[in-house]
Structure formats: structure tokens, C-alpha cells
Design a protein around this motif. Structure first.
Motif, PDB file in Angstrom:
ATOM      1  N   GLN A   1       0.849  -1.195   0.000  1.00  0.00           N
ATOM      2  CA  GLN A   1       0.000   0.000   0.000  1.00  0.00           C
ATOM      3  C   GLN A   1       0.884   1.244   0.000  1.00  0.00           C
ATOM      4  OE1 GLN A   1      -2.636  -0.216   3.277  1.00  0.00           O
ATOM      5  NE2 GLN A   1      -4.355   0.622   2.143  1.00  0.00           N
ATOM      6  N   ILE A   2       1.900   1.218   0.865  1.00  0.00           N
ATOM      7  CA  ILE A   2       2.831   2.357   0.923  1.00  0.00           C
ATOM      8  C   ILE A   2       3.610   2.458  -0.372  1.00  0.00           C
ATOM      9  CG2 ILE A   2       4.822   3.306   2.139  1.00  0.00           C
ATOM     10  CD1 ILE A   2       3.777   1.820   4.637  1.00  0.00           C
ATOM     11  N   PHE A   3       4.036   1.288  -0.878  1.00  0.00           N
ATOM     12  CA  PHE A   3       4.845   1.277  -2.093  1.00  0.00           C
ATOM     13  C   PHE A   3       4.108   1.932  -3.257  1.00  0.00           C
ATOM     14  CE2 PHE A   3       5.895  -0.861  -6.110  1.00  0.00           C
ATOM     15  CZ  PHE A   3       7.184  -0.383  -6.251  1.00  0.00           C
ATOM     16  N   GLU A   4       2.820   1.585  -3.405  1.00  0.00           N
ATOM     17  CA  GLU A   4       2.074   2.157  -4.536  1.00  0.00           C
ATOM     18  C   GLU A   4       1.986   3.674  -4.412  1.00  0.00           C
ATOM     19  OE1 GLU A   4       1.323   0.662  -7.180  1.00  0.00           O
ATOM     20  OE2 GLU A   4       1.611  -1.426  -6.573  1.00  0.00           O
ATOM     21  N   LYS A   5       1.875   4.157  -3.176  1.00  0.00           N
ATOM     22  CA  LYS A   5       1.829   5.612  -2.976  1.00  0.00           C
ATOM     23  C   LYS A   5       3.150   6.250  -3.403  1.00  0.00           C
ATOM     24  CE  LYS A   5      -1.432   5.965   0.802  1.00  0.00           C
ATOM     25  NZ  LYS A   5      -1.456   5.895   2.260  1.00  0.00           N
ATOM     26  N   ILE A   6       4.251   5.612  -2.950  1.00  0.00           N
ATOM     27  CA  ILE A   6       5.566   6.153  -3.305  1.00  0.00           C
ATOM     28  C   ILE A   6       5.745   6.122  -4.822  1.00  0.00           C
ATOM     29  CG2 ILE A   6       8.067   5.863  -3.028  1.00  0.00           C
ATOM     30  CD1 ILE A   6       7.439   4.317  -0.435  1.00  0.00           C
TER      31      ILE A   6
ATOM     32  N   ARG B   1       5.078  -6.631  -8.067  1.00  0.00           N
ATOM     33  CA  ARG B   1       3.622  -6.832  -8.004  1.00  0.00           C
ATOM     34  C   ARG B   1       3.289  -8.295  -8.254  1.00  0.00           C
ATOM     35  NH1 ARG B   1       2.411  -1.522 -11.524  1.00  0.00           N
ATOM     36  NH2 ARG B   1       2.322  -0.002  -9.810  1.00  0.00           N
ATOM     37  N   GLN B   2       4.048  -8.904  -9.171  1.00  0.00           N
ATOM     38  CA  GLN B   2       3.793 -10.315  -9.456  1.00  0.00           C
ATOM     39  C   GLN B   2       4.100 -11.178  -8.227  1.00  0.00           C
ATOM     40  OE1 GLN B   2       6.240 -12.082 -12.427  1.00  0.00           O
ATOM     41  NE2 GLN B   2       4.849 -13.793 -12.725  1.00  0.00           N
ATOM     42  N   SER B   3       5.221 -10.848  -7.553  1.00  0.00           N
ATOM     43  CA  SER B   3       5.579 -11.609  -6.357  1.00  0.00           C
ATOM     44  C   SER B   3       4.495 -11.499  -5.299  1.00  0.00           C
ATOM     45  CB  SER B   3       6.887 -11.086  -5.758  1.00  0.00           C
ATOM     46  OG  SER B   3       7.936 -11.376  -6.621  1.00  0.00           O
ATOM     47  N   LYS B   4       3.982 -10.277  -5.170  1.00  0.00           N
ATOM     48  CA  LYS B   4       2.911 -10.052  -4.197  1.00  0.00           C
ATOM     49  C   LYS B   4       1.710 -10.924  -4.550  1.00  0.00           C
ATOM     50  CE  LYS B   4       0.469  -7.396  -1.189  1.00  0.00           C
ATOM     51  NZ  LYS B   4      -0.844  -8.008  -1.297  1.00  0.00           N
ATOM     52  N   ALA B   5       1.355 -10.934  -5.859  1.00  0.00           N
ATOM     53  CA  ALA B   5       0.200 -11.733  -6.290  1.00  0.00           C
ATOM     54  C   ALA B   5       0.432 -13.218  -6.027  1.00  0.00           C
ATOM     55  CB  ALA B   5      -0.069 -11.494  -7.772  1.00  0.00           C
ATOM     56  N   ILE B   6       1.676 -13.665  -6.260  1.00  0.00           N
ATOM     57  CA  ILE B   6       1.986 -15.089  -6.031  1.00  0.00           C
ATOM     58  C   ILE B   6       1.810 -15.427  -4.556  1.00  0.00           C
ATOM     59  CG2 ILE B   6       3.852 -16.778  -6.011  1.00  0.00           C
ATOM     60  CD1 ILE B   6       4.867 -15.547  -8.608  1.00  0.00           C
ATOM     61  N   ILE B   7       2.350 -14.564  -3.690  1.00  0.00           N
ATOM     62  CA  ILE B   7       2.221 -14.843  -2.259  1.00  0.00           C
ATOM     63  C   ILE B   7       0.761 -14.764  -1.834  1.00  0.00           C
ATOM     64  CG2 ILE B   7       2.810 -13.999   0.060  1.00  0.00           C
ATOM     65  CD1 ILE B   7       5.549 -13.379  -0.896  1.00  0.00           C
TER      66      ILE B   7
END
Lengths: 271, 540
Positions: free
Chosen positions: B345-350, B442-448
Motif C-alpha cells: 500500500q505504501i509502495f504504490e503511494k511512493i 507486483r507479481q511476487s505479491k500476487a503469487i504470495i
């Protein structure tokens, strides 16, 4: 077989016929809550603190419990020879003191009646406290910033990750007056990682020679301390101290930022 | 398609070479033994033209005791199929020469130089046989030969390394390294500049060479797992997974589903914390410390999560042969999801902030461009190839572990189109690499995220009895830098006979020499960081 059956049977009959049970046998058991033998048996996650020690010491009417704190070690002595089995101490600190119903208390020597529990002081200082201590020392000794030059002498880059972490906003080592500089010529401390690969030997020596005196060398990580998993082979030298003199060793694979800061503090204390 | 069918498909096309080759199958590997080394060149040309294979690595092995010679295996891979082709030639000790493939696969230059260094076999025709890894080493000592002892003290003579001289009016040379200004690993860069512009760069690496491949031959298989973690500290999971999978392939061991899940979770966590770090590094190098600080905090958060999960901030000690040592409980999984949700969430803001910041985007755009043809020729993998639109990903081409079971949400047609358009914008500059990393994150996040329940079938299998001596296997994994290959040959008594490691860093390093051309010296740090190669993973 048959014969023995018969004898058993005979005994049984004789017991049944007995009118009164043996009174001695009835009283043989010791009650579970009998206060017999006081032992020091800490729970799994028990941590002996200064205050607990003092409370225990004061709780004993016969001063059987004494508490020692010499800075690095906390000790509780329990003298069973003085104990009157009042149970006060167990009430104060049930995590450490256990009163069992055992009665095998006798000992051949007086000293053996004294039981001791010791615990090394858990390293209680936080990263911040360490840093503040470091800051005041740096101010006293240097009157300005302490400068560090990091040299990778063949590390796997694990130690670099942690040294880099010192500079992130979470650990932010610069607020304690420590800067990482670009050249050994500006440095007070050399922070060296890696098993000192032979290919880096010459560069490390040159960097050491270019660092102005007085200089401190800190070996960071198991590799730098001893060669680590790489040891001493055709390509490595088995530790930084085989190439340059080392003042402080920080082991770990890799040492976390707190450990690095503690090592730097120790190096400053050496001056 | 099963591995057998794929292998048959390729093998059936080899008709005209049938008389010259011997075929051995091993899982998804097809080994072809060429009787005549001189035919190698023609054969490889044929492989490139008809099969569109790329050269993954060249493995040399001293098998003089077994077969009276050196064996050189050229490993090829396909981007389309889960398939590895090994082309093997024998080299006799009395004629230590083998044909170079530099004109068919330019990336072979590097592997041939390595073989020249470590085995003393000369690639005939290779235009560059300067020493690669060993510095100041005598000409007649070759560490990976079996008659060389690991602990031999080799007397080194200081030799001047010959950099290619670049001369001309106004051309200056800037030597940089091996000790750099930042807290990074050692390596030497020799810039030739005309004014501010770099007109040539020659890199000299090998400073962190620790003899890992030789050292592994003296260690027990279980200990080598620890060694593989320390090939490159930030790739510990990828490297140890690749090694464990190589051994498990040889032992024909199928590990439990839970162990596969745990390996995957840790592998993706490793990718995430490293990408956060690299993106932060890129921003620091373009003078945007705000973004760098924010991203480094995220990296620290993931590293603290790593510590809670595994006891190590950089995930040492997770893998073992036959499974994993660290269990992940349901509470830990919740912890992972919680921390990642928060961090992203923070990353997308940055990231939004960065995109709208012209001073950052301007420095990233059109800096350090590499061309598509170069990426193909040099056999680039990972981010370095994805930044120019070549999709190489071992997780997709050679699905391993739990990856085949992952079902990511199907993209809608619109999303696919948008993604294609986005890919067209990738021109191989720093910005493209930046965006590729963001995609990867983002892909890694989706995989997890897709792992919501953990299987319950044990952490580790024990390896039964002894492995067959001189059997071999190729393990592979996708690190955050790209495809990682570990080839292991077992010796007698479960020892390691040969351990060949090819990290993504090794195959990618030379591209930096091309990427910096016509850029200014001040942009070198950001170009270097955008690739984020490991020096230790290269030098071994």
C-alpha cells in the motif's frame, strides 16, 4: 505355577482376615503440598531481574536468600541450612522458587546446602541507548564525527546488506555522529568484511596503509573473523587478521545492525 | 507436453547428425555426445538456426580419471519449452583445445575464458582470452583440475592486467575500484572518456573469488547447501533452492507440497526485499533521497519479517536437501500477508509520487540503453532481458517447485492489451529496468497472495541410500536477478565431483560495458544499480 498360585491365595486370605491395617504403611506417603526441599528451578522463559532479586532477598525472614549483581552476572544464593520453609519466597517469585515435597535434604558438607542460580545479564540496551552512548564517547574523544570506510574483501554481500541497513532511516547511524566515507584517507575505522580473498589482499593492504593513524580495524562477520565457511584455501586467506592487524571482531553471519553498532562501541572503548 | 514428448520433438529433427551423436535422456535434459569435437561448431549453428536455442552455460569437468579426458558440456535452453540440451565433447589432455562458439553464440566468450582460467583448456578462435577470475595466477596452475589441491598455496606474481588501450586526442582514462566509494562489493572499472562521455568501459572482476566450486568438492552434500546460500548473500534462497533441486533430481526425490510452498514463499520474500532495496538504490543514485529512504524502510520491514519467520534477516538456513528446515504456521502466513499488504500500500503511494516527479523520471529515461539484439547475443536473463521485452523467467519456462500450482488471476483482454503496450515502451533504459522491477514486485505479491492455505504433509524427506556415482543433474531457480543454474555431478560416497554454478550475474555482467557507452560518467552508478549484479555471484 500352581504351587505359587496357591501360596498367593493363602496370603490373600490372611490379609482379608486381618482386622486392622498396618498403621505405619498408611502414613508412608508425603503430602504433595508438604513444604520440604526448596529448590531454584526457573521456568523456561524466566528472566532474573534486579528487582526480583531484591524482593526475594527481603522476603526471607532468616536471610537464607542472598542476591548478587556484579554488572554482568546476576546471582541468587539459597542457603537451605538457614531456610525455615516458610514459603514466603515462593509467593514472591513462583517462576524461580519451587518448594517440593522431597526430604532428601541432608548434605555432608555445609557448603553443599547452598544452592546458586546465576544468569548473565541479558543485553538490555536498545539500539538507541547504544547509539547515544557511542555519540557521547565520540564527542569526547574526537570532538567531531567518527568516520568509517567499509571494505569488502570478498564477502558474499550479506554483511554489506546489514552495513547498508545501518544507513537506512530505521537505524540511521548518522544521527550518532558516524559517517561512512568514500576514501580510507578520511577514515578512522576500517570495517572489513569477507574471508579476505587473495585477489583483494593487495587492495586491502593499500587501503590499510592509506588510512591515517591512529586507525582501528574491525573484522565484520564470521568470514572476516576466521575465513568462515570458506576457510583458508587457494583463493582465500582465512581471516582479515592474516593481512592486517584487527582490533575488534564482530562475528555473525551476517551480524545484525545492532551487533555492528555494539562492535563499533567496543572499538571506541578501546581507544 | 511431458518431458519425454518435448525431448522426442527435438530429437526427431536431428536426423542429419544421427551418425555422429549418442543420446542420453535425463528428466528434462537431453544429453548429446558428439564424437568429433570439430563438428561442434556446425552442430551449434544448426541448433541456433533451426531450434532457436540459447546458450545457457558451458560446463567443463575434469574426468581424466574416468574417461581419460576433459568433458565439456554446452548447455542450451529454449524459451518455449521446459527443456535443456547438453552437447558434450571430449577433450584429450594432450591437445587442450576446443572450438570456440563466439561467432554463433557471442556469450560463449565468457564461459570459454572461465574454462581457460580454471582448466587450462584453450578455446580456439576466441578473440578474448584474458584472465577472467584469477588474478596474478601462474600460467600452469588450474584450480578446478583434479590434480590441484584446494589448500595448495599458489605463489602469485604481480602482473599488470592489460586493459585495451583507447587512444586519441582528448581521451582520458578513469580507473575506478576495486574498492568503491559506496558500501558495495569490489570490482575494477576502467573508463575511457571523451570529456564527460564514456566511450569505452572495460571491467575487471574476480576480486571476490573464494574458490566456491572447488571448495564444494571437499564438502559433504548437506554442507554444500550452506555454501550455496553464501554464493551471494542476497540470493540465498534462489541459490540453495537450485542446488537442492539438482540433488533432488539426481536422487529422484519428490519433496512435500508444504516444503515447496515454503520455498516459494521465502523465494518471493527474497525477491521483494531485494527489489525494494534496488529501487531505493536507483533513487539514491539519481539524488532523490526521499524515495530511497521510504523504499529502504520497506526493505527493512520485509527483512524484519524474514527474521521473525526464519531467524535470519537474509534468509540463511531455510533449505535443506529434501525439503526445508523452517516451518511456516498459519499465524506466520497471516503475518506475511499483513506485512506485505501494508508495505505494498505504501509502495504504490511512493510509486505514484515517483511517476509524477519529472526530476526522477528524466534521469531514468534514456539512460543506459541496451539493444534487443545485444540482449539476445549476450544471453541476458532476468530483469536485464525483460527490460527490453524479452520474457525470460525460469518460473515460467522451466516451472519448478510450487510454481506450476500457482493460479494467478486471469488478465482481462483489456489488461493484456495494456500490458502489451506497456512492454512496447520498454526500450532497455534504466526506466525500463525500474518498471520491470516494479512489475516483478507486483507479481511476487500476487503469487504470495494466492497462497492462502498451507498444505500439511511434512517439511522434509530424508534422502534414502547412496546416490549413483557420476550421475548428474541441473537445478534451476529464478533469483531476483534472473535465471540461476546449478549443475551437480555426484562422485563416489555421496561426495560432490563437480559443482558448476552459473548465476544470472555471471551471464549478465558484460552488458554493463555496452549500456554505459555514450552516457556521462555521472550516470554510471545509476546504470550499474539498475542492473544490480552481484560481484560475489559472478566471481564465486
Amino acid at each position: 505355577m500352581k504351587k505359587s498360585d496357591k501360596t498367593n491365595h493363602l496370603i490373600d486370605i490372611s490379609f482379608k482376615s486381618a482386622a486392622i491395617k498396618d498403621p505405619l504403611k498408611m502414613d508412608d506417603t508425603v503430602a504433595a503440598n508438604y513444604r520440604g526441599y526448596v529448590i531454584l528451578d526457573p521456568d523456561k522463559d524466566f528472566v532474573l531481574k534486579d528487582e526480583t532479586g531484591k524482593i526475594l532477598e527481603n522476603s526471607c525472614p532468616t536471610h537464607a536468600i542472598t542476591f548478587q549483581n556484579d554488572g554482568s552476572n546476576l546471582k541468587i544464593h539459597l542457603d537451605n541450612g538457614k531456610c525455615i520453609l516458610c514459603g514466603n519466597c515462593q509467593v514472591k517469585s513462583p517462576e524461580l522458587i519451587k518448594i517440593t515435597n522431597k526430604f532428601n535434604l541432608a548434605k555432608k558438607r555445609r557448603d553443599d546446602l547452598i544452592e546458586t542460580f546465576s544468569m548473565s545479564v541479558p543485553f538490555g540496551k536498545t539500539y538507541d541507548e547504544l547509539g547515544q552512548e557511542l555519540k557521547s564517547k565520540i564527542n569526547k574523544i574526537f570532538g567531531r564525527s567518527l568516520t568509517i570506510r567499509e571494505i569488502d574483501a570478498g564477502s558474499c554481500n550479506g554483511c554489506e546488506i546489514e552495513i547498508n541497513a545501518l544507513n537506512n532511516s530505521v537505524y540511521d547511524i548518522e544521527r550518532f555522529g558516524i559517517t561512512f566515507v568514500a576514501s580510507p584517507r578520511h577514515a578512522d575505522i576500517l570495517l572489513v568484511t569477507g574471508p579476505a580473498s587473495k585477489n583483494m589482499e593487495r587492495a586491502l593492504k593499500i587501503a590499510y596503509d592509506s588510512t591515517p593513524n591512529p586507525k582501528i580495524v574491525i573484522a565484520v562477520g564470521a568470514c572476516a573473523c576466521s575465513g568462515g565457511i570458506f576457510g583458508n584455501n587457494y583463493a582465500t586467506t582465512g581471516g582479515i587478521d592474516n593481512i592486517v592487524p584487527v582490533n575488534v571482531y564482530i562475528p555473525g553471519c551476517p551480524p545484525r545492525p545492532q551487533a555492528l553498532l555494539y562492535g563499533i562501541l567496543m572499538a571506541i572503548n578501546k581507544i | 507436453m511431458s518431458h519425454k514428448e518435448i525431448i522426442r520433438k527435438y530429437y526427431s529433427k536431428l536426423g542429419k547428425f544421427d551418425s555422429d551423436i549418442k543420446k542420453i535422456e535425463n528428466n528434462n535434459e537431453l544429453h548429446l555426445v558428439l564424437n568429433d569435437p570439430n563438428k561442434l561448431h556446425d552442430f551449434c549453428k544448426f541448433l541456433k538456426q533451426d531450434f532457436d536455442l540459447r546458450l545457457l552455460t558451458i560446463i567443463c569437468c575434469d574426468e581424466r580419471k574416468l574417461n581419460h579426458g576433459f568433458k565439456i558440456r554446452h548447455v542450451f535452453g529454449s524459451d518455449a519449452d521446459d527443456f535443456f540440451l547438453f552437447v558434450t565433447i571430449f577433450i584429450d589432455e594432450s591437445h587442450p583445445h576446443f572450438p570456440s562458439l563466439y561467432d554463433v553464440f557471442p556469450s560463449s566468450i565468457l564461459y570459454e575464458r572461465e574454462i581457460n582460467d580454471m582448466f587450462g583448456l584453450i578455446a580456439k578462435g576466441n578473440p578474448n582470452i584474458k584472465p577472467l577470475i584469477l588474478h596474478d595466477f601462474p600460467n600452469n596452475v588450474f584450480p578446478l583440475r583434479k590434480d590441484f589441491n584446494l589448500n595448495d598455496d599458489v605463489k602469485r606474481n604481480l602482473k599488470q592486467f592489460e586493459f585495451t588501450p583507447i587512444t586519441g586526442e582528448g581521451v582520458c582514462e578513469i580507473p575506478v575500484g576495486p574498492i568503491h566509494a559506496g558500501i558495495i562489493e569490489p570490482g575494477h572499472f576502467r573508463f575511457s572518456v571523451l570529456g564527460e562521455t564514456i566511450i569505452n568501459l572495460e571491467t575487471r572482476l574476480g576480486y571476490t573469488h573464494k574458490g566456491i566450486e572447488k571448495l564444494a568438492e571437499s564438502m559433504s552434500i548437506n554442507d554444500v547447501v550452506f555454501l550455496s546460500e553464501r554464493i551471494s548473500g542476497d540470493e540465498s534462497i534462489a541459490n540453495s533452492v537450485a542446488f537442492c533441486q539438482a540433488i533432488e533430481k539426481i536422487a529422484k526425490l519428490t519433496i512435500s507440497q508444504k516444503a515447496k510452498q515454503i520455498r516459494l514463499l521465502f523465494a518471493e520474500l527474497e525477491r521483494i526485499y531485494n527489489h525494494f532495496g534496488t529501487l531505493g538504490g536507483i533513487l539514491a543514485d539519481v539524488g532523490f533521497p526521499y524515495g530511497a529512504s521510504r523504499l529502504n524502510i520497506l526493505k527493512e520491514q520485509i527483512m524484519q519479517l524474514n527474521e521473525r519467520l526464519s531467524g535470519s534477516r537474509i534468509l540463511f538456513g531455510v533449505n535443506q536437501i529434501g525439503g526445508v528446515k523452517i516451518s511456516i504456521t498459519d499465524e506466520m502466513l497471516i503475518d506475511i500477508h499483513f506485512v506485505l499488504d501494508d508495505a505494498f500500500q505504501i509502495f504504490e503511494k511512493i510509486f505514484d509520487h515517483l511517476k509524477s516527479n519529472p526530476s526522477v523520471m528524466d534521469r531514468l529515461r534514456n539512460t543506459g540503453i541496451i539493444e534487443k539484439q545485444l540482449a539476445r547475443d549476450r544471453g541476458l536473463v532476468g530483469i536485464s532481458s525483460r527490460c527490453i521485452g524479452i520474457e525470460t523467467d525460469a518460473r515460467q519456462t522451466h516451472p519448478y517447485g510450487y510454481y506450476p500450482s500457482i493460479n494467478l488471476k486471469q488478465k482481462t483482454l483489456r489488461e493484456t492489451m495494456e500490458h502489451q503496450v506497456e512492454l512496447q515502451k520498454r526500450i532497455g533504459d534504466v526506466l525500463s529496468r525500474f518498471m520491470s522491477r516494479v512489475d516483478d514486485l507486483r507479481q511476487s505479491k500476487a503469487i504470495i497472495d494466492s497462497i492462502t492455505t498451507l498444505k500439511d504433509d511434512g517439511l522434509s524427506m530424508s534422502m534414502n541410500d547412496e546416490l549413483i556415482p557420476y550421475s548428474s543433474g541441473l537445478g534451476y531457480a529464478e533469483s531476483h536477478r534472473g535465471e540461476t543454474l546449478h549443475w551437480v555431478m555426484i562422485g563416489e560416497d555421496n561426495s560432490i565431483f563437480r559443482y558448476k554454478i552459473r548465476t544470472a550475474s555471471f551471464s549478465n555482467w558484460p552488458v554493463i560495458e555496452h549500456a554505459v557507452l555514450n552516457n556521462i560518467v555521472a550516470d554510471f552508478p545509476v546504470i550499474n544499480k539498475s542492473f544490480d549484479f552481484s560481484y560475489s555471484g559472478n566471481d564465486l
